[in-house]
Structure formats: structure tokens, C-alpha cells
Motif scaffolding. Sequence first.
Motif, mmCIF file in Angstrom:
data_model
loop_
_atom_site.group_PDB
_atom_site.id
_atom_site.type_symbol
_atom_site.label_atom_id
_atom_site.label_comp_id
_atom_site.label_asym_id
_atom_site.label_seq_id
_atom_site.Cartn_x
_atom_site.Cartn_y
_atom_site.Cartn_z
ATOM 1 N N CYS A 118 0.857 -1.177 0.000
ATOM 2 C CA CYS A 118 0.000 0.000 0.000
ATOM 3 C C CYS A 118 0.896 1.230 0.000
ATOM 4 C CB CYS A 118 -0.909 0.002 1.228
ATOM 5 S SG CYS A 118 -1.754 1.571 1.470
ATOM 6 N N GLN A 119 0.605 2.180 -0.870
ATOM 7 C CA GLN A 119 1.459 3.347 -1.017
ATOM 8 C C GLN A 119 1.049 4.487 -0.077
ATOM 9 O OE1 GLN A 119 4.071 3.234 -3.867
ATOM 10 N NE2 GLN A 119 3.598 1.169 -3.149
ATOM 11 N N CYS A 121 -1.489 6.606 0.117
ATOM 12 C CA CYS A 121 -1.795 7.806 -0.647
ATOM 13 C C CYS A 121 -2.360 8.899 0.257
ATOM 14 C CB CYS A 121 -2.843 7.497 -1.709
ATOM 15 S SG CYS A 121 -2.503 6.004 -2.657
ATOM 16 N N PRO A 124 -6.311 8.992 -1.096
ATOM 17 C CA PRO A 124 -6.474 7.570 -1.429
ATOM 18 C C PRO A 124 -7.805 7.238 -2.118
ATOM 19 C CG PRO A 124 -6.708 7.954 0.933
ATOM 20 C CD PRO A 124 -6.453 9.284 0.308
ATOM 21 N N PRO A 125 -7.750 6.708 -3.332
ATOM 22 C CA PRO A 125 -8.983 6.323 -4.026
ATOM 23 C C PRO A 125 -9.781 5.281 -3.234
ATOM 24 C CG PRO A 125 -7.102 6.192 -5.520
ATOM 25 C CD PRO A 125 -6.560 6.471 -4.163
ATOM 26 N N CYS A 126 -9.085 4.405 -2.510
ATOM 27 C CA CYS A 126 -9.784 3.373 -1.742
ATOM 28 C C CYS A 126 -10.685 4.002 -0.689
ATOM 29 C CB CYS A 126 -8.769 2.439 -1.079
ATOM 30 S SG CYS A 126 -7.623 3.289 0.014
ATOM 31 N N VAL A 143 -3.065 4.639 5.863
ATOM 32 C CA VAL A 143 -4.357 4.256 5.311
ATOM 33 C C VAL A 143 -4.636 2.827 5.742
ATOM 34 C CG1 VAL A 143 -5.679 3.872 3.211
ATOM 35 C CG2 VAL A 143 -4.104 5.808 3.357
ATOM 36 N N CYS A 160 -8.055 0.788 -6.077
ATOM 37 C CA CYS A 160 -6.642 0.982 -5.767
ATOM 38 C C CYS A 160 -5.784 0.786 -7.015
ATOM 39 C CB CYS A 160 -6.191 0.012 -4.674
ATOM 40 S SG CYS A 160 -4.402 0.055 -4.425
ATOM 41 N N PRO A 161 -5.003 1.787 -7.387
ATOM 42 C CA PRO A 161 -4.194 1.677 -8.600
ATOM 43 C C PRO A 161 -2.982 0.762 -8.427
ATOM 44 C CG PRO A 161 -4.475 3.967 -7.903
ATOM 45 C CD PRO A 161 -4.893 3.103 -6.775
ATOM 46 N N TYR A 162 -2.721 0.328 -7.192
ATOM 47 C CA TYR A 162 -1.508 -0.451 -6.948
ATOM 48 C C TYR A 162 -1.809 -1.893 -6.574
ATOM 49 C CZ TYR A 162 -0.039 4.377 -6.666
ATOM 50 O OH TYR A 162 0.161 5.697 -6.942
ATOM 51 N N ARG A 165 -4.445 -4.325 -2.060
ATOM 52 C CA ARG A 165 -5.321 -4.878 -1.024
ATOM 53 C C ARG A 165 -5.651 -6.345 -1.226
ATOM 54 N NH1 ARG A 165 -9.175 -0.306 1.516
ATOM 55 N NH2 ARG A 165 -7.373 0.609 2.553
HETATM 56 S S1 SF4 Z 1 -5.378 3.449 -2.975
HETATM 57 FE FE1 SF4 Z 1 -4.202 1.563 -2.636
HETATM 58 S S2 SF4 Z 1 -2.146 2.262 -2.303
HETATM 59 FE FE2 SF4 Z 1 -3.422 4.069 -2.045
HETATM 60 S S3 SF4 Z 1 -3.868 4.131 0.131
HETATM 61 FE FE3 SF4 Z 1 -5.517 2.943 -0.809
HETATM 62 S S4 SF4 Z 1 -4.883 0.794 -0.677
HETATM 63 FE FE4 SF4 Z 1 -3.078 2.070 -0.300
#
Ligand code: SF4
Lengths: 253, 407
Positions: A118-119, A121, A124-126, A143, A160-162, A165
Motif C-alpha cells: 500500500c502506497q 496515498c 487515497p482512491p480506496c 491508510v 486501488c491503482p496499486y 489490497r
Molecule cells: S489506494 Fe491503494 S495504495 Fe493508495 S492508500 Fe488505498 S490501498 Fe493504499
Amino acid sequence: MSKVKHQGRREFLKTSAAAAAVTVAPGVMLHTLSAEAAPRTEAVTDKVRWGMLIDANKCADGCNDCVSACDKENGLDLVDMPEGADQGLWERQRPRWIRQVKLKDNLSGKITNLPMMCQHCEMPPCVDVCPTGASFRRADGIVMVDRHTCIGCRYCMMACPYKARSFIHAEVAEKLTHAPRGKGCVESCNLCVHRLDNGDTTTACQDACKHQAIVFGDLSDPESAVSQALKNYPSVQIRADLKLNTGVRYSNI
Amino acid sequence: MKKTHFSEWGIESPRYWGILAVLGAIIAIAGVAVFYMEHSGHWVTGMTNQVVWGLPHVFAIFLIVAASGALNVASIGTAFDKKVYQPLGRLSALLAIALLAGGLAVLVLDLGQPGRLLIAMTHYNFKSIFAWNIYLYTGFFAIVAAYIWFMMDHRMKAWYKPTGIFAFVWRLLLTTGTGSIFGFLVARQGYDAAILAPMFVIMSFAYGLAAYLLVLMFVFKVDGREIGGVLLRRMKNLLGVFVAAVLYFTLVYHLANLYGTENHAYEAFILRDGGIYTLLFWGGWVLVGCLIPLGIIYHPGMGATRGGIIAASTLVILGGLATVYVIVIGGQVFPMAMFPGKTIVASGFFDGVNGQPMLYSPSLPEILLGVGGVAVVLLLTFIGIRMLRFLPTTLSDEVADPHYSKS
Ligand code: SF4
Ligand code: SF4
Ligand code: SF4
């Protein structure tokens, strides 16, 4: 052998004294340099923003130490494959908070290794998409998911772009008190929040990395090791185009 | 044009209860499947940490989208004052409610924690389009229920039109909201397109009308009621227009994607190299869902027959399921572009090594849950028309066609 090679590369790379300060005994350095983590009783504040710099040049090919450390620290190794499950399918269903990724540059063919998690963010989109607010961002930049309000809709995983999760696909018999988990909820790296909340200042993955590829600390404190390293080296955010201002940064990718 | 009379669905009791029993059995089997999935956890499904929404979402989204489209028939009668469509309005509204209920049931039962529905109703994150959708859905039930009431109760006639228009606007919002669920997922290339929301609206028109036609023709047939050729022809032509519009939007969607370089890889995947997804796109979405139905509808011979209309509507629905499958699953199996200019050659978490797509194959319980949702829709509809006066006694040309004259 690999150690010798590694030393050579380090000599080559590290020309500044500040860099040496970061790489030598990072555990000790970070204890002394980073901002004091808030003790348990105090509310989390935004005076601190936890973050990381990961040096892909130092991350060694074939090493998986950070992954095993995280698995152990957060009880992910206790998640057993359910009886009767298909091994191949289960591998894609079991939770992972951190993973090793190996990249090859399409033009030069240069190989890069790096850990992904998890970056954390800042935007955060999540968190934006979570219908119940179970996904949340703490004032200190972490986060994480509130296990009690997560309904398991997996919308955060879509957003999540990465791909950071994991969904808990099966009943978990054994769990650690500081890392509770339940079937049907989503979770991801929380920067070892239980450590930080107990006054610790390192993460398990960082401690486990023999190559000092991970520098963790307080991004808001200009004196912290991670801030210093960010100041002295070029670093990037993965998918910087999304403007999420990630708390985890990379150099040399 | 004569005044329309309505009556309850009058098929003989054994037949009625037989139909309910069959649907009930399908729902019971789906219930067992749900219990199995929830009890074991999602590992018994084909879903993974890479493909997090599986076949249940395909069914749920299809039904929810069709729900808003099924209301179209009523809207045309009310909001656009087309008198011919007014007798059709009650069933249209009932079917819309039933479709939404079926779709939501599937959606909720696929949650990791369906027991926490109360949390979803009491903890709102107002930034989340998903949370907004909960409002849109609840509102839809309430508004359409009121709409049915005002259609049925002549004392409320003054409210009929404003409510109809309100319901029409609300359903447009609802489908846009459903489409936006994907529109907000900027990280995934297949969804990063502004056209998705309007495309969902037009898809809803086609699927909703196809479902309406099938239900209407079935309940009228078994009950010995008459549907005149004029009305059928009108609705059939309308279906043709909607299906053509779906095809048009599909074209624009992919052309727009091909225009932007960053989406070339995704387009190549769906249109050419995606295996089952490419097959479902061309064979399901385009051929079965659009081209063949269009061919039937506009064929001078087949288009005029009831069999032709039934075939076309069925194909639109099957093609529609393929369409939603390609959007929902295809959009997930395509690896996210995290490292431009680089290829992932190894990963501990299946990140699309060497550009390989993720794997997903639906499991039996997932299929049963989806089919169970469809059974819920039919069950609710049939109970509704049996209990209340939803069906016009006849839709013969004499009644339905304003230009009809005994010659
Ligand atoms: S979008 Fe992904 S990387 Fe960014 S805070 Fe949420 S879970 Fe972490
Ligand atoms: S799975 Fe849980 S944390 Fe993720 S969006 Fe749904 S409710 Fe929020
Ligand atoms: S910071 Fe802690 S939780 Fe996150 S990846 Fe490292 S060890 Fe795992």
C-alpha cells in the motif's frame, strides 16, 4: 559473493556522506532521527506523516525477506489454505500485504527489483470509494481498514491503482491480537501500525531488509532519515500521473 | 380508442402455483449456494485478489441496469404523453421494481459480510458513489411504488404525470450512477472512459425493453390475453432503435479508446488477443447482442412474427449479459499499467507477468446465485400481477391503437 558485489555497488553509488548516514545501521539511525511516535494514549496527529523511500537499486534479486517478515509480523503466515482448495487458485486468493516485483525496462533491458505494498496515498482512491467509511486515512498518513465496518464489497480493491489490497477469502483459525482479521473483509499494509502506536519507529519489512533498501520514517520531520534521503536523491511516485501524493516513494526505477 | 380495463393475472391456480414452485425451487437452490459461499468464504468461488468482482456482479449490474430500462415503457406513456403506451405502464413499473430487487439481492448476497447490511445503511461516506447509489436505489423503490399507486388510483390522477416525470429523471440518475461506479475507477484502463455512463443509460433502454417484451408476451399468452400487432410492432421498432444505439455507443467507446495511445493495449486485448473476452465481445456483445437482433427486427418477414420478437429480445438479453461480463470481468483481468515502459517479469502477487491477463472462471455457486436473482425478479412480478390489477384485459389493436377504425 552477492555481498561483495553489493558492497561494490554501494561504493559506487554512495558518494555523499548523508547517504552513508542513511544506509549505515538504519534501525539505529531511525530510532534517533525520526520524530517520536505518539504513545498509545495520545490521539494521532497530523504533525507526523509516516512514509518510506525504497531504493530499487539496493533491493536484491531473489530476496524475499521483507515479504516473509511482513507475513510473520501481521500473522499472514497463519492463514492456512482451506481443506479441499485448489492450490493454484488459493495462491491467487491468499492475502499479501507486500510483494516482490521484478521489472525489465523495455528499451534497455535493465532489471529492477522492488517491493510493492500500500502506497499510503494522501488522496487515497480506496477511501474515496468505500461506501461505509471503513477504509480511512489517519491523520498521520496511514491508510487502513476498520475491520468492524468493512462490509466486504471490494470496491476499494477495484479502485486501488496499486493492487495493494487483499480480501480474506477463508475462515482464519489463528490470528495475532494486534492483527485481527476476519473472513469477508479487506485489508492491506498499515505500516505496522501496532508498532508505531506502541512507540516503535520501524516497520517489520524495513528491519528485515539486509540490504537497507527500505528507509522508513516521518516525512513531516525534515531531519528524519527518510526526509533526508528524499532530499538527497531523485525519487518517484509510482503512477505519479494520478496525483495521489503517495507516502511510499521509490528511487532508481 | 376504448378505455382500458385492468385485471389480475387470471391463469388457473395449479398453473400459477406450479410456476411459483419452480421459481421458488430455483431460489432455494441459489439460497443454498449463497449459504455455502458465505459459510466457507469466497475461496469456493472463482474470485481472487485480482478479479474481485465475479459473475454475481455481472448478473447484479445487468439486472439493475435493466430495471431502469424496464421503466421506460411507463415513462414514454407518462412523460412523453404517448397514449398507446399508457396501458403498459403498470407492468413496466412493477417489472422495474422487481428487476432492481433481484439485482440488489445478488449484489448484497455477494458481499464479504452481508450480515453487515445495517452498517451500510447507517455509515455513509458521502464521497463514495457507491453510497450515493444506495440512496438512488432506495429512492427508486419509493418513487416507482408511488407511481404505480397513482397509476392505479384515479383519485390521485393529478399526481400521475409529475410523479411519472420525476421517476423518469430519477431512473436516468440511477443508471448514470451505476455507470459511474466504473467511471470512478481511473486506475483501470478499461473503465477510464467518460462514455461509460451514457453507454449504461442506452444499454438500460435495450435490456429493460427486451425483458419487458418477454415478460409481457409470456403473461399475456398463458392468460389468453391479446396483444395487437400495432403495439408489438411499435415496441419492436423501439427495441431496434435502442439496440442500434448500443452498437453505436460501442463503436464510439472503442474508437475513442483507440484514439488515445494509452489505451491501445487494452483495446488490443478486448478486440484481438483477449481469448474468451475477445470472443465474448465479438460473439456476445456485438453479434448476439446487437447484429442478429437487428437483423431479425428489421427483417420484413421475421420481424413481424411473435417468434421473431421473442428471439430478438432473448438475444438482446444474452448479448447484454456478455456485454456486462466483458466490461466487469474483462476490465479486471487486464493488468493495470503500473510501470509504463517496463515489463513485469516476476511478481509475488500476480501483477500481470509479461502482460498476461489475470485468470477467472466462474464457479457453480456463483452461477446459481446469478440465476437465483433472475428467478426473484420473475417471482416478484408474477405475485404482483396476480394480486393487483397490473395487466390490461386486452391490448388488441382496437383498444391500443388510437388510429384504429373498424373498416
Ligand atoms: S489506494 Fe491503494 S495504495 Fe493508495 S492508500 Fe488505498 S490501498 Fe493504499
Ligand atoms: S471492502 Fe470494506 S474497506 Fe473496501 S470499500 Fe468495501 S467496505 Fe470499504
Ligand atoms: S510496513 Fe509493515 S505492514 Fe506494511 S508491508 Fe512492511 S511489514 Fe508489512
